[in-house]
Design an enzyme around this catalytic site. Sequence first.
Site, PDB file in Angstrom:
ATOM      1  N   PHE A  72      38.206  11.364   5.284  1.00  0.00           N
ATOM      2  CA  PHE A  72      38.055  12.010   7.125  1.00  0.00           C
ATOM      3  C   PHE A  72      37.247  13.660   6.620  1.00  0.00           C
ATOM      4  O   PHE A  72      37.212  14.358   7.780  1.00  0.00           O
ATOM      5  CB  PHE A  72      39.321  12.527   6.930  1.00  0.00           C
ATOM      6  CG  PHE A  72      40.061  11.081   7.643  1.00  0.00           C
ATOM      7  CD1 PHE A  72      39.515  10.602   9.422  1.00  0.00           C
ATOM      8  CD2 PHE A  72      40.443  10.375   6.545  1.00  0.00           C
ATOM      9  CE1 PHE A  72      40.626   9.759   9.664  1.00  0.00           C
ATOM     10  CE2 PHE A  72      41.629   9.465   6.605  1.00  0.00           C
ATOM     11  CZ  PHE A  72      41.461   9.094   8.192  1.00  0.00           C
ATOM     12  N   ALA A  73      36.913  14.316   4.932  1.00  0.00           N
ATOM     13  CA  ALA A  73      36.794  15.533   4.678  1.00  0.00           C
ATOM     14  C   ALA A  73      35.134  16.007   5.613  1.00  0.00           C
ATOM     15  O   ALA A  73      34.538  15.204   5.427  1.00  0.00           O
ATOM     16  CB  ALA A  73      37.338  16.070   3.678  1.00  0.00           C
ATOM     17  N   ALA A  74      35.081  16.101   6.789  1.00  0.00           N
ATOM     18  CA  ALA A  74      33.576  16.632   7.519  1.00  0.00           C
ATOM     19  C   ALA A  74      33.629  18.093   8.466  1.00  0.00           C
ATOM     20  O   ALA A  74      34.911  17.873   9.114  1.00  0.00           O
ATOM     21  CB  ALA A  74      33.381  15.594   7.915  1.00  0.00           C
ATOM     22  N   THR A 116      31.179   8.103  13.493  1.00  0.00           N
ATOM     23  CA  THR A 116      31.327   7.997  14.938  1.00  0.00           C
ATOM     24  C   THR A 116      30.916   7.460  15.387  1.00  0.00           C
ATOM     25  O   THR A 116      29.604   6.919  15.553  1.00  0.00           O
ATOM     26  CB  THR A 116      30.873   9.794  14.531  1.00  0.00           C
ATOM     27  OG1 THR A 116      30.871   9.995  15.575  1.00  0.00           O
ATOM     28  CG2 THR A 116      29.377  10.444  14.209  1.00  0.00           C
ATOM     29  N   TYR A 140      25.256  16.472  13.575  1.00  0.00           N
ATOM     30  CA  TYR A 140      26.251  15.502  13.172  1.00  0.00           C
ATOM     31  C   TYR A 140      26.519  14.295  13.194  1.00  0.00           C
ATOM     32  O   TYR A 140      26.656  13.263  11.962  1.00  0.00           O
ATOM     33  CB  TYR A 140      27.216  15.923  14.108  1.00  0.00           C
ATOM     34  CG  TYR A 140      29.145  14.963  13.923  1.00  0.00           C
ATOM     35  CD1 TYR A 140      29.533  14.874  12.839  1.00  0.00           C
ATOM     36  CD2 TYR A 140      29.434  14.454  15.342  1.00  0.00           C
ATOM     37  CE1 TYR A 140      30.667  15.169  12.224  1.00  0.00           C
ATOM     38  CE2 TYR A 140      30.697  13.495  15.183  1.00  0.00           C
ATOM     39  CZ  TYR A 140      30.747  13.733  14.223  1.00  0.00           C
ATOM     40  OH  TYR A 140      32.155  12.989  14.174  1.00  0.00           O
ATOM     41  N   HIS A 188      37.537  20.616  22.068  1.00  0.00           N
ATOM     42  CA  HIS A 188      37.635  19.516  22.713  1.00  0.00           C
ATOM     43  C   HIS A 188      38.178  18.762  23.940  1.00  0.00           C
ATOM     44  O   HIS A 188      39.253  20.270  24.303  1.00  0.00           O
ATOM     45  CB  HIS A 188      38.408  17.889  21.396  1.00  0.00           C
ATOM     46  CG  HIS A 188      37.650  18.130  20.292  1.00  0.00           C
ATOM     47  ND1 HIS A 188      38.103  18.164  19.017  1.00  0.00           N
ATOM     48  CD2 HIS A 188      36.622  17.458  20.269  1.00  0.00           C
ATOM     49  CE1 HIS A 188      37.513  18.343  18.254  1.00  0.00           C
ATOM     50  NE2 HIS A 188      36.300  17.511  18.562  1.00  0.00           N
ATOM     51  N   LEU A 189      37.720  17.893  24.528  1.00  0.00           N
ATOM     52  CA  LEU A 189      38.052  18.089  26.082  1.00  0.00           C
ATOM     53  C   LEU A 189      39.351  18.106  26.435  1.00  0.00           C
ATOM     54  O   LEU A 189      40.368  19.287  27.096  1.00  0.00           O
ATOM     55  CB  LEU A 189      37.429  17.231  27.193  1.00  0.00           C
ATOM     56  CG  LEU A 189      37.950  17.423  28.049  1.00  0.00           C
ATOM     57  CD1 LEU A 189      37.277  18.174  29.066  1.00  0.00           C
ATOM     58  CD2 LEU A 189      37.406  15.630  28.809  1.00  0.00           C
ATOM     59  N   ARG A 281      26.221  21.167  27.362  1.00  0.00           N
ATOM     60  CA  ARG A 281      25.947  21.842  26.156  1.00  0.00           C
ATOM     61  C   ARG A 281      25.300  20.585  25.388  1.00  0.00           C
ATOM     62  O   ARG A 281      24.964  19.593  25.167  1.00  0.00           O
ATOM     63  CB  ARG A 281      27.920  21.063  25.061  1.00  0.00           C
ATOM     64  CG  ARG A 281      28.073  21.533  23.948  1.00  0.00           C
ATOM     65  CD  ARG A 281      29.560  21.293  23.960  1.00  0.00           C
ATOM     66  NE  ARG A 281      30.046  20.039  23.538  1.00  0.00           N
ATOM     67  CZ  ARG A 281      30.912  19.313  23.345  1.00  0.00           C
ATOM     68  NH1 ARG A 281      32.331  20.384  23.287  1.00  0.00           N
ATOM     69  NH2 ARG A 281      31.182  18.438  23.248  1.00  0.00           N
TER      70      ARG A 281
END
Length: 324
Positions: A72-74, A116, A140, A188-189, A281
């Site tokens: 998960f490291a990112a 993602t 990203y 985040h929303l 955005r």
Amino acid sequence: MRLLIPGGAGYIGSHMVRYAQERGHDCVVLDDFSTGHEWAVKDCEILRVNLLDHDRLSQLLKGRHFDGVIHFAAKSLVGESVKKPDLYYRNNVAGTLNLVHMMRSNDVNNLVFSSTAAIFGNPVTDRIAEDHPKNPINPYGQSKLMVEHMLRDICSANDFNATCLRYFNAAGAHESGEIGEVHDPETHLIPNVLKAALSNKSSLKIFGDDYPTPDGTCIRDYVHVTDLAQAHLLGFERMQKNKGFSAFNLGNGDGFSVLEVIKGCECIANNEIQFQVDARRNGDSAVLVADNELGLRELNWNPEYRDINDIIKSAWYWHNSEKC
Ligand code: UDP
């Protein structure tokens, strides 16, 4: 199983660790704590190292056995990636390449990789299936797609297995209220809306209300973080029989606009939430919704939180907990 979890102190990673531990697996967390939290991991060994620190990584992992790695490291913020692309390519691409190199030199050949929905860019179908064209519109998404390509080639050339899981919008929190989403700054929303519900002075902004969607705001597919953790373990198990490279889209298959999310949060928080409409955005797609059929079928994935209101409730519970 003994699992190495790079990024295991972050939001999704810490839920993965908890989920695996609850099922009797032994987890070792590897994290540089740039965005992760020490309080989010318990009952496991922690290796404090950045994936770009090749020498220290090699020193810490040399001779150690793991059944596999769930990575998960990112760096993971769309807006930040537009401003600092070099940071994203270095961390996400070079960091993963270092990790894979280290895995292969230690004879660890199973990797589940956090990918993602941002790899798809602007959708050309209503729901996004695995074979949808991949044209990321921000660094990203581009960095994650590069890693997917890299892993596919490494799997073809070697005895190496990789499963890429492309998350749509991760949300919610562990049912214990002990871990949940905390980013600084929070972008985040759902956490931003719930924070606005809890404060007297809301600074909530909606980024664009002129998108080609029914209410003009962006539509996303929210998926619970514990359901994501479930899919990782299932992906890992599947890889034992289905060797090589695979990729699955993980979402609930339903889209909700920013305004619909705000309405849902108002109901659950029982409070009116004030907001301002701001400019779009950079890097945001209008609509991102998963076609999750393949993941449900092939992984035997059975998401528990299929209703957006249950996801918001679980986030609300976290935001009201002492730990948050
Ligand atoms: N968003 C918003 N206000 C916020 C945070 C997010 O309007 O304070 C919008 C954002 O522009 C996007 C959607 O909410 O359309 C989901 O954004 P988030 O950052 O939660 O996830 P992303 O889709 O970027 O992974």
